[in-house]
Design a protein around this motif. Structure first.
Motif, PDB file in Angstrom:
ATOM      1  N   GLU A 148      27.505  50.931  39.896  1.00 42.13           N
ATOM      2  CA  GLU A 148      26.509  51.912  40.336  1.00 42.13           C
ATOM      3  C   GLU A 148      25.916  52.713  39.181  1.00 42.13           C
ATOM      4  O   GLU A 148      24.797  53.203  39.266  1.00 42.13           O
ATOM      5  N   HIS A 149      26.667  52.845  38.089  1.00 45.62           N
ATOM      6  CA  HIS A 149      26.178  53.609  36.941  1.00 45.62           C
ATOM      7  C   HIS A 149      25.831  52.717  35.756  1.00 45.62           C
ATOM      8  O   HIS A 149      25.623  53.226  34.651  1.00 45.62           O
ATOM      9  N   ASP A 173      25.798  56.664  27.694  1.00 44.94           N
ATOM     10  CA  ASP A 173      25.966  56.585  29.137  1.00 44.94           C
ATOM     11  C   ASP A 173      26.461  55.213  29.599  1.00 44.94           C
ATOM     12  O   ASP A 173      26.422  54.902  30.792  1.00 44.94           O
ATOM     13  N   THR A 176      32.086  55.287  31.806  1.00 44.27           N
ATOM     14  CA  THR A 176      32.676  56.355  32.605  1.00 44.27           C
ATOM     15  C   THR A 176      34.188  56.271  32.396  1.00 44.27           C
ATOM     16  O   THR A 176      34.686  55.327  31.783  1.00 44.27           O
TER      17      THR A 176
END
Length: 424
Positions: A148-149, A173, A176
């Motif tokens: 999702e990221h 980014d 995570t």
């Protein structure tokens, strides 16, 4: 990278009036004290969201599994797939350079989003991080996919701001973070005294061992022409030796109930501290035991139970994120409540072994696998009866409060050993 900020008086201030020098020095000291880069000031890699959500609808799960096949087959053309529970639809991510063929295929199943990194890009980042023993002195335990990221989720033995800052500094980014305890491969004590024809979920160890390095079996499989029959287990359990594989028999005897041979079936493919591999393709933590007879059943119930359940179906693709699975192992028996949090993961075990690709799950209901469950059956219950084979248990973090486990998809067993799961 830790960021250190310092203040120094410039040499050009020499010869300036003493008052001006003192004023500048005071200002520099003030800046040094107030401008020090604190943990709150540094960019930190965000935490991976492990909040359990509702179960994904069955029809959507089957579509996700089919899309996973495309994703894993063409990693440069795809970037992830998941189910958006709020919108009630499947979301497929594709990289900026995706072909029209990929865009068309993705668009038939729901929403399509364009992202900067392909699955192939994420795999490179994952491979780089998992082979680092630590980040900012914190041990790395796993890496997986945060679809999702459009990021790699990095498992750390404990999460610190220094580690999050170093990851953010180096990977931006693209990562995570989650806290995942040290992974332990789970060869340990015995469970069953299985007999011909053999079922999955039984305990076993190499013949001649004293009873301490036992593991579990997963599912009965066979060659498509039925010429050979096997039980699946974990590769790290089954180091090729001149001895046969066996299960524990009665009284004080050791491993004398022979169930088959492990010789020759993974010598050149798999190792106890590395994934099975052919060329550049890795197949996770797998092995087989050749046996004379099988039935499509696994043991179910408590650690010493004699009950069983029929294997009526098998996954033929990669498990979907947010699907829920159960485990049947030789030590802790059968228990459910394991949610798939990422379906392409690399895990570093406490002995230095790195296994990839494996599926990562999370269980917060108090259950967790333990020593001796390695090689056990991972499955999906079927509401109409029986179970669907999903994979082979590899290991866990041994934390019943927040149990993280890893298993190899049965998809890879089918490919690696040219077998099919025996189903009723």
């Amino acid at each position: 990278m830790r960021i250190h900020r310092t203040s120094r008086l410039s040499a050009r201030t020499r010869g300036v009036a003493a008052l001006l020098v003192m004023s500048m020095a005071a200002t520099a000291v003030s800046l040094s004290m107030s401008g020090q880069a604190s943990a709150a000031d540094r960019p930190l890699a965000p935490m991976f969201d492990l909040t359990p959500g509702p179960a994904t609808p069955y029809a959507a799960t089957k579509t996700l599994e089919a899309l996973n096949n495309k994703l894993f087959a063409e990693p440069a053309q795809w970037a992830g797939v998941w189910y958006d529970h709020k919108a009630g639809q499947i979301v497929t991510a594709v990289p900026q350079n995706a072909t029209q063929r990929t865009l068309t295929a993705a668009g038939t199943t729901g929403k399509v989003v364009m992202v900067s990194r392909s699955f192939a890009d994420l795999k490179k980042i994952s491979d780089e991080i998992i082979h680092r023993p630590s980040i900012a002195s914190v041990p790395v335990t796993s890496t997986g996919m945060d679809w999702e990221h459009n990021a790699v989720v990095v498992g750390l033995e404990h999460v610190t701001d220094d580690a999050r800052a170093e990851l953010a500094s180096e990977f931006g980014d693209a990562v995570t973070v989650q806290e995942v305890g040290r992974a332990v491969q789970q060869n340990g004590p015995d469970r069953w005294r299985d007999r011909y024809p053999y079922w999955g979920g039984s305990g076993w160890a190499p013949n001649g061992d004293s009873g301490t390095p036992a593991c579990s079996t997963a599912f009965a499989v066979r060659r498509p022409d039925r010429s050979k029959k096997f039980l699946l287990t974990a590769g790290h359990c089954n180091s090729p030796t001149a001895e046969d594989a066996a299960t524990l028999n009665t009284q004080s005897t050791a491993w004398n109930n022979l169930i088959g041979t492990s010789k020759g079936y993974q010598n050149s493919l798999c190792g106890t501290k590395s994934s099975c591999e052919i060329g550049s393709t890795k197949y996770g933590d797998l092995s087989v035991i050749r046996v004379s007879g099988i039935e499509p059943r696994i043991y179910s119930g408590a650690a010493r139970a004699t009950g069983s359940i029929a294997v009526t179906n098998t996954q033929t693709s990669h498990p979907a994120v947010d699907s829920w699975v159960c485990v049947s192992g030789a030590t802790t028996g059968s228990h459910c409540g394991y949610r798939v949090t990422t379906n392409f993961t690399s895990v570093r075990y406490d002995d230095g072994a790195v296994m990839t690709p494996v599926v990562q799950t999370l269980n917060t209901n108090g259950s967790c696998t333990s020593g001796g469950d390695s090689g056990g059956a991972v499955y999906l219950p079927i509401s109409s009866g029986g179970i669907s084979a999903s994979g082979v248990h590899s290991g866990s973090n041994h934390d019943p409060g927040s149990c993280v486990t890893w298993y190899t998809s049965i998809y890879y067993a089918h490919k690696l050993f040219d077998v099919v799961t025996e189903t009723s």
